[in-house]
Design an enzyme around this catalytic site. Structure first.
Site, PDB file in Angstrom:
ATOM      1  N   THR A 114       0.813  -1.225   0.000  1.00  0.00           N
ATOM      2  CA  THR A 114       0.000   0.000   0.000  1.00  0.00           C
ATOM      3  C   THR A 114       0.844   1.273   0.000  1.00  0.00           C
ATOM      4  O   THR A 114       0.461   2.264  -0.611  1.00  0.00           O
ATOM      5  CB  THR A 114      -0.922   0.024   1.234  1.00  0.00           C
ATOM      6  OG1 THR A 114      -0.151  -0.327   2.387  1.00  0.00           O
ATOM      7  CG2 THR A 114      -2.074  -0.957   1.073  1.00  0.00           C
ATOM      8  N   ASN A 115       1.960   1.276   0.716  1.00  0.00           N
ATOM      9  CA  ASN A 115       2.845   2.454   0.797  1.00  0.00           C
ATOM     10  C   ASN A 115       4.273   2.017   0.494  1.00  0.00           C
ATOM     11  O   ASN A 115       5.163   2.169   1.334  1.00  0.00           O
ATOM     12  CB  ASN A 115       2.803   3.077   2.200  1.00  0.00           C
ATOM     13  CG  ASN A 115       1.405   3.213   2.751  1.00  0.00           C
ATOM     14  OD1 ASN A 115       0.574   3.879   2.161  1.00  0.00           O
ATOM     15  ND2 ASN A 115       1.136   2.577   3.875  1.00  0.00           N
ATOM     16  N   CYS A 246      -3.390   2.773   6.432  1.00  0.00           N
ATOM     17  CA  CYS A 246      -3.941   2.135   7.640  1.00  0.00           C
ATOM     18  C   CYS A 246      -4.538   3.149   8.609  1.00  0.00           C
ATOM     19  O   CYS A 246      -5.345   2.790   9.461  1.00  0.00           O
ATOM     20  CB  CYS A 246      -2.883   1.272   8.323  1.00  0.00           C
ATOM     21  SG  CYS A 246      -1.370   2.150   8.748  1.00  0.00           S
TER      22      CYS A 246
END
Length: 270
Positions: A114-115, A246
Protein backbone atom coordinates in the site's frame (compact mmCIF):
# COMPACT_ATOMS: atom_id res chain seq x y z
CA UNK A 1 14.44 -22.87 0.06
CA UNK A 2 17.00 -24.15 -2.42
CA UNK A 3 20.70 -24.21 -1.58
CA UNK A 4 21.26 -21.43 -4.10
CA UNK A 5 18.60 -19.26 -2.47
CA UNK A 6 20.02 -19.86 1.01
CA UNK A 7 23.48 -18.92 -0.27
CA UNK A 8 22.00 -15.72 -1.74
CA UNK A 9 20.31 -14.79 1.56
CA UNK A 10 23.44 -15.62 3.56
CA UNK A 11 25.40 -13.33 1.25
CA UNK A 12 23.02 -10.45 1.98
CA UNK A 13 23.32 -10.96 5.74
CA UNK A 14 27.13 -11.24 5.59
CA UNK A 15 27.36 -8.04 3.57
CA UNK A 16 25.03 -6.24 5.99
CA UNK A 17 27.03 -7.46 9.01
CA UNK A 18 30.28 -6.15 7.54
CA UNK A 19 28.69 -2.79 6.76
CA UNK A 20 27.22 -2.62 10.28
CA UNK A 21 30.66 -3.13 11.84
CA UNK A 22 32.10 -0.27 9.79
CA UNK A 23 29.07 1.95 10.37
CA UNK A 24 29.29 1.59 14.16
CA UNK A 25 32.48 3.72 14.05
CA UNK A 26 30.79 6.74 12.46
CA UNK A 27 30.27 10.01 14.33
CA UNK A 28 27.11 12.10 14.54
CA UNK A 29 28.52 14.51 11.96
CA UNK A 30 29.29 11.62 9.61
CA UNK A 31 25.72 10.36 9.89
CA UNK A 32 24.06 13.75 9.42
CA UNK A 33 26.25 14.47 6.40
CA UNK A 34 24.83 11.35 4.72
CA UNK A 35 21.18 11.80 5.70
CA UNK A 36 20.56 15.22 4.14
CA UNK A 37 21.50 14.27 0.54
CA UNK A 38 19.34 11.15 0.88
CA UNK A 39 16.37 13.32 1.79
CA UNK A 40 16.98 15.58 -1.20
CA UNK A 41 17.33 12.58 -3.54
CA UNK A 42 14.04 11.15 -2.28
CA UNK A 43 12.31 14.49 -2.79
CA UNK A 44 13.67 14.85 -6.31
CA UNK A 45 12.41 11.38 -7.23
CA UNK A 46 9.06 11.60 -5.40
CA UNK A 47 6.95 11.84 -8.57
CA UNK A 48 8.97 9.19 -10.41
CA UNK A 49 8.70 6.69 -7.55
CA UNK A 50 4.98 7.42 -7.20
CA UNK A 51 4.41 6.57 -10.86
CA UNK A 52 6.39 3.33 -10.52
CA UNK A 53 4.32 2.32 -7.49
CA UNK A 54 1.02 3.04 -9.24
CA UNK A 55 2.11 1.15 -12.36
CA UNK A 56 3.21 -1.94 -10.41
CA UNK A 57 0.65 -2.17 -7.57
CA UNK A 58 -2.42 -0.67 -9.29
CA UNK A 59 -3.28 0.90 -5.94
CA UNK A 60 -3.75 4.50 -4.85
CA UNK A 61 -3.60 7.90 -6.51
CA UNK A 62 -0.51 9.26 -8.27
CA UNK A 63 -0.58 12.71 -6.67
CA UNK A 64 -1.18 11.25 -3.20
CA UNK A 65 1.64 8.73 -3.64
CA UNK A 66 3.98 11.63 -4.51
CA UNK A 67 2.86 13.53 -1.39
CA UNK A 68 3.56 10.44 0.74
CA UNK A 69 7.08 10.27 -0.68
CA UNK A 70 7.56 13.92 0.26
CA UNK A 71 6.25 13.35 3.78
CA UNK A 72 8.53 10.32 4.16
CA UNK A 73 11.57 12.42 3.30
CA UNK A 74 11.20 16.15 4.04
CA UNK A 75 8.74 15.92 6.95
CA UNK A 76 10.67 13.07 8.56
CA UNK A 77 13.94 14.92 8.11
CA UNK A 78 12.59 18.06 9.77
CA UNK A 79 11.62 15.92 12.76
CA UNK A 80 14.90 14.01 13.16
CA UNK A 81 17.60 16.30 11.78
CA UNK A 82 18.59 17.81 15.13
CA UNK A 83 18.16 14.66 17.21
CA UNK A 84 21.32 13.06 18.57
CA UNK A 85 21.64 9.38 17.70
CA UNK A 86 25.35 8.74 18.35
CA UNK A 87 27.12 8.48 21.70
CA UNK A 88 25.77 10.29 24.77
CA UNK A 89 22.27 11.57 24.02
CA UNK A 90 21.07 12.24 27.59
CA UNK A 91 22.50 12.85 31.04
CA UNK A 92 20.83 12.36 34.42
CA UNK A 93 23.52 13.61 36.87
CA UNK A 94 21.30 13.31 39.94
CA UNK A 95 21.01 9.57 39.23
CA UNK A 96 24.53 9.08 37.89
CA UNK A 97 23.18 7.85 34.54
CA UNK A 98 24.28 8.55 30.98
CA UNK A 99 22.03 7.52 28.08
CA UNK A 100 24.12 6.27 25.15
CA UNK A 101 22.81 5.54 21.65
CA UNK A 102 24.27 2.46 19.97
CA UNK A 103 23.25 0.83 16.68
CA UNK A 104 21.55 -2.55 16.90
CA UNK A 105 23.14 -3.90 13.70
CA UNK A 106 21.37 -5.73 10.88
CA UNK A 107 17.65 -4.98 10.49
CA UNK A 108 15.29 -7.04 8.35
CA UNK A 109 12.63 -4.64 7.13
CA UNK A 110 9.34 -5.71 5.51
CA UNK A 111 7.76 -3.23 3.05
CA UNK A 112 4.02 -3.06 2.22
CA UNK A 113 2.12 -3.02 -1.07
CA UNK A 114 0.00 0.00 0.00
CA UNK A 115 2.84 2.45 0.80
CA UNK A 116 5.85 0.81 -0.88
CA UNK A 117 8.20 3.60 -1.92
CA UNK A 118 7.40 6.04 0.88
CA UNK A 119 8.01 3.34 3.51
CA UNK A 120 11.32 2.40 1.86
CA UNK A 121 12.47 6.04 1.79
CA UNK A 122 11.55 6.61 5.42
CA UNK A 123 13.17 3.41 6.67
CA UNK A 124 16.40 4.07 4.76
CA UNK A 125 16.67 7.54 6.31
CA UNK A 126 16.00 6.19 9.81
CA UNK A 127 18.53 3.37 9.40
CA UNK A 128 21.28 5.80 8.40
CA UNK A 129 20.35 8.25 11.16
CA UNK A 130 20.79 5.45 13.73
CA UNK A 131 23.85 3.77 12.07
CA UNK A 132 22.06 0.53 11.24
CA UNK A 133 22.09 -1.58 8.10
CA UNK A 134 18.94 -2.95 6.50
CA UNK A 135 17.86 -5.83 4.30
CA UNK A 136 14.51 -5.01 2.73
CA UNK A 137 11.82 -7.57 1.97
CA UNK A 138 9.21 -5.90 -0.23
CA UNK A 139 5.71 -7.19 -0.87
CA UNK A 140 5.90 -9.35 -4.04
CA UNK A 141 3.43 -7.03 -5.80
CA UNK A 142 5.64 -4.01 -5.08
CA UNK A 143 9.10 -5.54 -5.54
CA UNK A 144 10.26 -3.36 -8.46
CA UNK A 145 9.24 0.04 -7.10
CA UNK A 146 10.64 -0.80 -3.65
CA UNK A 147 13.92 -1.94 -5.16
CA UNK A 148 14.19 1.32 -7.09
CA UNK A 149 13.50 3.42 -3.98
CA UNK A 150 16.14 1.48 -2.04
CA UNK A 151 18.60 1.82 -4.96
CA UNK A 152 18.22 5.61 -5.01
CA UNK A 153 18.73 5.82 -1.26
CA UNK A 154 21.64 3.37 -1.31
CA UNK A 155 23.58 5.04 -4.11
CA UNK A 156 23.12 8.47 -2.54
CA UNK A 157 24.18 7.19 0.89
CA UNK A 158 27.34 5.47 -0.41
CA UNK A 159 28.23 8.48 -2.55
CA UNK A 160 28.15 10.59 0.62
CA UNK A 161 30.21 8.24 2.76
CA UNK A 162 28.00 5.38 3.96
CA UNK A 163 29.62 1.92 3.99
CA UNK A 164 28.99 -0.30 0.99
CA UNK A 165 26.32 -2.89 1.65
CA UNK A 166 24.40 -0.68 4.08
CA UNK A 167 21.13 -1.47 2.23
CA UNK A 168 20.06 -4.41 0.11
CA UNK A 169 16.66 -5.39 -1.28
CA UNK A 170 15.47 -8.93 -1.95
CA UNK A 171 14.95 -9.81 -5.59
CA UNK A 172 11.81 -11.91 -6.25
CA UNK A 173 10.88 -11.88 -2.55
CA UNK A 174 8.87 -14.74 -1.03
CA UNK A 175 7.35 -15.62 2.35
CA UNK A 176 10.04 -18.29 2.69
CA UNK A 177 12.75 -15.63 2.30
CA UNK A 178 11.11 -13.56 5.02
CA UNK A 179 10.86 -16.52 7.37
CA UNK A 180 14.51 -17.42 6.86
CA UNK A 181 15.74 -13.88 7.54
CA UNK A 182 13.41 -13.33 10.50
CA UNK A 183 15.00 -16.31 12.24
CA UNK A 184 18.58 -15.65 11.14
CA UNK A 185 20.95 -15.41 14.13
CA UNK A 186 22.69 -12.31 12.74
CA UNK A 187 19.50 -10.32 12.09
CA UNK A 188 19.10 -8.26 15.25
CA UNK A 189 15.76 -6.50 14.70
CA UNK A 190 12.69 -7.01 12.53
CA UNK A 191 10.80 -3.96 11.31
CA UNK A 192 7.56 -5.12 9.67
CA UNK A 193 5.10 -2.89 7.86
CA UNK A 194 2.45 -4.97 6.12
CA UNK A 195 -0.58 -7.17 6.59
CA UNK A 196 -1.46 -9.03 9.80
CA UNK A 197 0.43 -12.14 8.63
CA UNK A 198 3.74 -10.33 8.21
CA UNK A 199 3.39 -8.53 11.53
CA UNK A 200 2.45 -11.71 13.40
CA UNK A 201 5.45 -13.50 11.89
CA UNK A 202 7.73 -10.68 13.03
CA UNK A 203 6.42 -10.75 16.58
CA UNK A 204 6.66 -14.56 16.64
CA UNK A 205 10.32 -14.60 15.61
CA UNK A 206 11.73 -14.63 19.14
CA UNK A 207 13.72 -11.42 18.66
CA UNK A 208 13.04 -7.68 18.96
CA UNK A 209 10.40 -6.56 16.45
CA UNK A 210 8.42 -3.47 15.54
CA UNK A 211 5.21 -3.96 13.60
CA UNK A 212 2.60 -1.85 11.86
CA UNK A 213 -0.28 -3.89 10.46
CA UNK A 214 -3.68 -3.29 8.96
CA UNK A 215 -5.54 -0.41 10.61
CA UNK A 216 -9.20 -0.19 11.56
CA UNK A 217 -9.29 3.38 12.76
CA UNK A 218 -12.28 4.84 14.60
CA UNK A 219 -12.83 8.59 15.05
CA UNK A 220 -14.93 10.06 17.84
CA UNK A 221 -16.87 13.31 17.35
CA UNK A 222 -17.66 14.86 20.73
CA UNK A 223 -20.55 17.34 20.99
CA UNK A 224 -18.14 20.31 21.13
CA UNK A 225 -16.68 19.40 17.72
CA UNK A 226 -16.70 21.83 14.80
CA UNK A 227 -18.89 19.54 12.72
CA UNK A 228 -18.26 21.23 9.36
CA UNK A 229 -14.48 21.05 9.74
CA UNK A 230 -14.47 17.57 11.29
CA UNK A 231 -16.49 16.07 8.45
CA UNK A 232 -14.27 17.71 5.82
CA UNK A 233 -11.18 16.35 7.63
CA UNK A 234 -12.62 12.83 7.81
CA UNK A 235 -13.57 12.79 4.12
CA UNK A 236 -10.17 14.22 3.15
CA UNK A 237 -8.40 11.53 5.15
CA UNK A 238 -10.65 8.71 3.95
CA UNK A 239 -10.33 9.60 0.26
CA UNK A 240 -6.56 10.28 0.32
CA UNK A 241 -4.88 7.45 -1.62
CA UNK A 242 -8.34 5.85 -2.04
CA UNK A 243 -8.33 4.98 1.65
CA UNK A 244 -5.44 2.52 1.37
CA UNK A 245 -3.55 4.00 4.33
CA UNK A 246 -3.94 2.14 7.64
CA UNK A 247 -4.68 5.45 9.39
CA UNK A 248 -7.72 6.19 7.19
CA UNK A 249 -10.89 6.46 9.28
CA UNK A 250 -13.09 3.36 9.07
CA UNK A 251 -15.73 4.15 11.72
CA UNK A 252 -17.28 7.35 13.04
CA UNK A 253 -18.66 7.47 16.58
CA UNK A 254 -20.86 10.55 17.03
CA UNK A 255 -22.32 12.17 20.16
CA UNK A 256 -26.13 12.16 20.21
CA UNK A 257 -26.23 15.96 20.40
CA UNK A 258 -24.58 16.41 16.98
CA UNK A 259 -25.54 13.10 15.35
CA UNK A 260 -28.18 14.37 12.92
CA UNK A 261 -26.20 17.46 11.95
CA UNK A 262 -23.11 15.34 11.27
CA UNK A 263 -24.96 12.89 9.01
CA UNK A 264 -26.52 15.82 7.15
CA UNK A 265 -23.04 17.29 6.55
CA UNK A 266 -21.72 13.95 5.26
CA UNK A 267 -24.72 13.68 2.90
CA UNK A 268 -24.27 17.28 1.73
CA UNK A 269 -20.69 16.48 0.75
CA UNK A 270 -21.70 13.35 -1.10
Amino acid sequence: LSEDRIAYLEGLVSQARTAAAVFSQYTQDDVDRIVKPMVLAGLEQAQYLASLAIEETRLGVLEDKAIKNMVATEFVYNYVKDKRTVGVINEFPERGILEIAEPIGVIFSVLPVTNPTSTALFKCIMAIKTRNTAIFGPHPRAAKCCAEAVRIMYETAVKNGAPEGVFTCLDTPTIEDNRYLMHHKDVRLIDATGGPGAVKAAYSSGKPAMGVGAGNTPVYLEKSADVDMAVVDIITSKTFENGTICASEQTVVIDDGIYDATLEKFAELG
